[in-house]
Design a protein around this motif. Sequence first.
Motif, short mmCIF file in Angstrom:
data_model
loop_
_atom_site.label_atom_id
_atom_site.label_comp_id
_atom_site.label_asym_id
_atom_site.label_seq_id
_atom_site.Cartn_x
_atom_site.Cartn_y
_atom_site.Cartn_z
N GLY A 161 58.65 11.73 44.41
CA GLY A 161 59.61 12.83 44.45
C GLY A 161 60.86 12.68 43.96
O GLY A 161 61.82 13.35 43.98
N SER A 162 61.15 11.59 43.34
CA SER A 162 62.31 11.41 42.39
C SER A 162 62.76 12.43 41.66
O SER A 162 64.02 12.52 41.14
CB SER A 162 62.57 9.88 41.97
OG SER A 162 61.64 9.83 40.80
N LYS A 193 62.95 15.51 41.95
CA LYS A 193 63.43 16.52 42.51
C LYS A 193 64.95 16.15 42.65
O LYS A 193 65.76 16.99 42.83
CB LYS A 193 62.97 16.83 43.67
CG LYS A 193 61.41 17.52 43.47
CD LYS A 193 60.81 17.85 45.02
CE LYS A 193 59.55 18.74 44.88
NZ LYS A 193 59.16 19.37 45.92
N ALA A 194 65.22 14.81 42.96
CA ALA A 194 66.71 14.54 42.99
C ALA A 194 67.61 14.22 41.68
O ALA A 194 68.61 14.35 41.76
CB ALA A 194 66.70 13.06 43.62
N ASN A 195 66.87 13.92 40.56
CA ASN A 195 67.50 13.77 38.95
C ASN A 195 67.47 14.92 38.28
O ASN A 195 67.95 14.74 37.05
CB ASN A 195 66.70 12.42 38.54
CG ASN A 195 65.49 12.84 38.15
OD1 ASN A 195 64.97 13.76 38.11
ND2 ASN A 195 64.73 11.45 38.06
N GLY A 196 67.01 16.06 38.93
CA GLY A 196 67.15 17.31 37.85
C GLY A 196 65.88 17.47 37.12
O GLY A 196 65.66 18.49 36.45
N TYR A 212 62.78 17.91 37.72
CA TYR A 212 61.51 18.91 38.58
C TYR A 212 62.06 20.29 38.02
O TYR A 212 61.46 21.27 37.71
CB TYR A 212 61.76 18.69 39.99
CG TYR A 212 60.56 19.66 40.49
CD1 TYR A 212 59.37 19.34 40.57
CD2 TYR A 212 61.29 20.79 41.05
CE1 TYR A 212 58.44 20.36 41.28
CE2 TYR A 212 60.41 21.60 41.76
CZ TYR A 212 59.03 21.42 41.88
OH TYR A 212 58.12 22.26 42.59
N ASP A 213 63.64 20.35 38.11
CA ASP A 213 64.14 21.79 37.93
C ASP A 213 63.97 22.39 36.39
O ASP A 213 63.76 23.12 36.09
CB ASP A 213 65.65 22.01 38.23
CG ASP A 213 65.98 21.82 39.72
OD1 ASP A 213 64.85 21.94 40.45
OD2 ASP A 213 67.15 21.25 40.08
N SER A 235 51.77 15.79 44.41
CA SER A 235 52.74 14.79 44.41
C SER A 235 51.99 13.42 45.22
O SER A 235 50.89 13.71 45.70
CB SER A 235 53.80 15.10 45.09
OG SER A 235 53.54 15.40 46.62
N THR A 237 66.42 11.19 31.41
CA THR A 237 65.66 11.20 32.53
C THR A 237 65.42 9.78 33.15
O THR A 237 65.27 9.48 34.35
CB THR A 237 64.06 11.61 32.21
OG1 THR A 237 63.62 10.83 31.47
CG2 THR A 237 64.23 13.04 31.72
N SER A 278 68.88 7.59 36.47
CA SER A 278 68.85 7.53 37.70
C SER A 278 67.89 6.36 38.16
O SER A 278 67.69 5.89 39.47
CB SER A 278 68.28 8.68 38.32
OG SER A 278 66.86 8.77 37.91
N SER A 284 66.52 2.69 39.17
CA SER A 284 67.05 1.69 39.86
C SER A 284 67.25 0.30 38.90
O SER A 284 66.48 0.26 38.01
CB SER A 284 66.38 1.22 40.93
OG SER A 284 65.08 0.69 40.72
#
Length: 383
Positions: A39-40, A42-45, A47-48, A63, A175, A178, A180
């Motif tokens: 689901g990362s 969805k946090a880094n944009g 998915y949008d 997922s 992409t 973000s 780690s």
Amino acid sequence: MNPFSYHNPTRIHFGEGQIAAITNEIPKSSKVMVLYGGGSIKANGVYDQVVKALSEHQWIEFSGIEPNPQYDTLMKAVEQIKAEGVDYLLAVGGGSVVDGTKFVAAAACYEGQDPWDMWSKGISVKHALPIGCILTLPATGSESNKASVVSRGNDKIGYMSSKIQPVFAVLDPTTTLSLSPRQISNGVVDAYVHVMEQYLTFPVDAKVQDRFAEGLLLTLIEEGPKALTNPDDLAVRANIMWSATQALNGLIGVGVPQDWVTHMIGHELTGNYGIDHARTLSIVLPAVMKERRQEKAAKLLQYAERIFGITEGSDDERIDAAIAKTEAFFKAMQVPTRLKDVELGESDIDVLLSGLEKHGMTALGEHGKIGIADSEAILRTAL
């Protein structure tokens, strides 16, 4: 140079904003399944951007594909595909998501009893759903090759088929911003060892492949540590991303012998102990270089001179220095170089050797002569 045939059918869309390209890549008549990991995206944009690009398509999502994708998880996606009439797959993530999607693409069309037989028994893929991918973690090169590695329990098995090669791949370096530090390190090291598996064998006068490979190694050595110290540098990320793709899209491996013993032993470390794939490679490769130094001497000396500028000393001294420089690079990338670094020891070697025997990995290396006793020597050197 050995004879070869080369064809890479995957279209690459590289650069910022290229996720929008999937709008026209996937037929509007297709029903799409978007597959991703934890689901990362969805946090880094990401998915949008996918949602926007697929606004004119009918699509569903799946997922939870884990690192080292597991058969049981992937079969849930297969069930959903069959239930909902999906006919196109879009992998969004790193190599594990792409590898898992490749299995799903083949399994959804498999007519036998157990799709795992394709991977475990080498049964040919006759049909597979088409695949596109959006890469978010450069490492494996799976986005533009025909290889897939999937796990079932402790068994981690690789497979190759042109039927599961992606139709297209989107590589947008933004992409990766973000990721780690651990993911950055793993990606760079994975790509580096991919190159080494195709380069560090024996000479066949393949000058183009050698210099392409050396260019990739030099780029990864130069840019890898920068990605850790200056993670917002998009130019660095772009060069790493393109290097990782070029490392395993088939180009540098044509017409040359290939090794892959590091990967086969590494798969057992991941399958039995859950160690990150790249970190198994950074442990095993230096030991392979040490144990096979005689067989690889000519290429080790070339590697020493062209990658690290080592030209003085005896052959043995230059080889030792090149291996030490390789280990130093891995340490700069914050990955382990010994089994003890991941809390494994002599008592674990039998488990790893049993896994190699179980999976038929008894004649490895560029000469096909690395048996179980040789793998044991490599693992003991890696202690």
